[in-house]
Design a protein around this motif. Sequence first.
Motif, PDB file in Angstrom:
ATOM      1  N   ASN A   1      35.255  64.764  87.927  1.00  0.00           N
ATOM      2  CA  ASN A   1      33.810  64.896  88.093  1.00  0.00           C
ATOM      3  C   ASN A   1      33.253  63.821  89.018  1.00  0.00           C
ATOM      4  O   ASN A   1      32.440  64.094  89.904  1.00  0.00           O
TER       5      ASN A   1
ATOM      6  N   MET B   1      31.559  64.562  92.681  1.00  0.00           N
ATOM      7  CA  MET B   1      30.155  64.228  92.947  1.00  0.00           C
ATOM      8  C   MET B   1      30.026  63.401  94.222  1.00  0.00           C
ATOM      9  O   MET B   1      29.143  63.663  95.050  1.00  0.00           O
TER      10      MET B   1
ATOM     11  N   MET C   1      25.527  60.302  89.578  1.00  0.00           N
ATOM     12  CA  MET C   1      25.245  61.598  88.962  1.00  0.00           C
ATOM     13  C   MET C   1      23.828  62.068  89.268  1.00  0.00           C
ATOM     14  O   MET C   1      23.599  63.231  89.605  1.00  0.00           O
TER      15      MET C   1
ATOM     16  N   TYR D   1      23.468  63.020  93.030  1.00  0.00           N
ATOM     17  CA  TYR D   1      24.144  64.314  93.234  1.00  0.00           C
ATOM     18  C   TYR D   1      23.273  65.450  92.698  1.00  0.00           C
ATOM     19  O   TYR D   1      23.098  66.479  93.374  1.00  0.00           O
TER      20      TYR D   1
END
Length: 735
Positions: free
Chosen positions: A282, A286, A437, A440
């Motif tokens: 992940n 990202m 995060m 993104y």
Amino acid sequence: MNYIKGNIRTTIYYSDTGFFVGTFKIKDTTDPELKEKINKTITITGILLNPNEDENYQLYGNFIKNERYGYQYAFNSYEKIKPEGKDAIIEFLASNLIKGCGEKTALKIVETLGENAIEKIKEEKNNLFLVPDMTTIRANKIYNSIMEYSLIDDTLIELKKIGFSINEATKIVNKFKDKTMIYIKENLYMFKDFVNFEKIDKIFKEYHEEYDEVRIKACIIKTMETLSEKNGDIYYFKEEIDEYLKHHFRLYLEDVLINQMLNELKSTNQIIQTDDKYFLENNYSMEQEIAKRLHLINQKPLKNINNLDSKIHNLEQALDVTYNEEQKSAISNALTNRICIISGGPGTGKTTIVNAITRLYIDNFQLSPLETFSTIALLAPTGRAAKKLASSTGLKASTIHRYLKWNKQTNDFQINDWNKNHHKLIIVDEFSMVDTMLFYSLLCGIEENIQLVLVGDTFQLPSVGAGLVLNDLVESNLFTFSELKTIYRQSQNSYIPFLAQEIKEKNLSEEYQKKKDDYNFLECENSQIKEIIRQICEKSIKKGISMDDIQILAPMYKGENGIDNLNQTIQNLFNPPSKKKKEITYFDVVYREEDKVLQLVNNPDCNVYNGDIGHIKAIIENPLNKKRTSIIIDFDGNKVEYQKEDLASIKHAYAITIHKSQGSEFPHVILPICKNYYKMLYNKLIYTGVSRAKKSLVIVGEKESFLLAIKNDYSAQRKTDLKQKLWNKFNKISS
């Protein structure tokens, strides 16, 4: 524990996570407050698996008043009431839960097989053929429905038996459905998004070997997640993964075994390896997507703004201001580039620049108020930063979470790749606080024909979440970057912005020891700090300065001069006990009406976010049950109702951490410094604390501890790969 019995009448809302809101008819209850509600319908909320109007439930919880939605029964546990007695069995078999069985067939089944009909059918499907006129097709439908219904119940029972709560079990079954029993046997760690990892690990070790490969892999993933949370890293080296496995999970792995486990995780794309760097998939994706999307935005052509220099000059005259060359360049860069970054410390005019950018953009494109609202989005990571941005520009501003419509229940954003916003200019203030995060997610929620202006301070503390986005973008040298260095004095004898600059450069002048119009250093011993802060606050009260204008910023919660102790001392000064003020005790903390409090978590449903400061306006006791006391907190006009159990999400705010102060400014700041804070005495932290002060700053404590902090670069550089991914993307496309 009190309960209500009854059945669901209507479903108002049901999410993928199992969160349910609906109406419920009470048939029985042990709660004296709800006796009058028997045979009446109320609203219920909680986690529920496959809510069905044909089933009877026993719910455990509390009847509370929600400020927005009125009275609701918030249940935290439940049981399905199994049908008992001939009439109940017939009603169950004839319900929508059982396919192929109407009322007549249900009556025949019970008359033939008795009140144990359901158990007899589960034991042997052929028992159904004892029922008159039963066909094979109908028998199969009835049997399969009963077994499907039973499987869910059996799965919930199994999860409860091995140690999960009913709420945890409900969330798990709702997500994994018929695969749940497989994961119970093969990989309990599949449930980690719904249950505390340590709890799963403890349950797993009761039924499996400690060095089971399933456990080792799960612990490796958890290790990498934890390292990101603790250190803000995007990637990790094998040695630090191995070290954490030893210390935290007591897993001492031979090199061959850890390599094997890492390779197997790579083969299933759970982790990515480049050279000696290991990424969670992940995190890797990202950063990759951020690089890709920024490149796409940067490639888009942009309309020229004619005569921009003269328009800037006209704005200076209209506002009666004079921009220096740095500021003019920053304004011009923001309006003539797809992506622009503006950085500067306190007193360099970042707010002035943002105001100029928005005014020139509106004037150039002759936007009406409605068009301005749909074209320009002003964003910030925190509620206080958003309010400051709105105040300085006269335009609406919001948190990034609110802009992207974050759903607290599902922990995702409703504005995303499939449902984008259509603004043309987005300005993000306090961008140093934005993690990988969140950035993104923002890029997923906006279109490619956007102008992005990212405003921040590259020397501020990095984001709480993983990544070092602002610094990586600046250091990539791929985007237009404007750095504001010139400091504007508030008075001839002002010092705060210059002190921040000296701290940043680790070059303190002798001026830090001298009293200024806006600054003072009160040297004292560690044991005297709390009393001196109390005296400063006492004098401030006499001068007519309110508690809202004074903010104590400290690095730590615990210890003699920690935030918890300071809050208790200052609470009794600014808001002492009074017969006119109600109080409520939560563990060992006393909250009273008029207290200044800090929100610790995001709550988009109530429009209150991590870092927001409010005041307790009322404590309202329920005359029937004192445990159900309501606390009304006012966040700048936004009144939010809390129950006693919700007080875990707030703290007193007379003193707060420097981390929590990011994105905020305070008229008067008191900054204690002592050797007891040694773990947190480092340059960027002190710089951030100093730069929060707007009108005055008082540092209280030990000079040697202050000097030590200025020289200390404790905050190690985070391990991120965004800069490299940006270079790869831009060079690959342009070559």
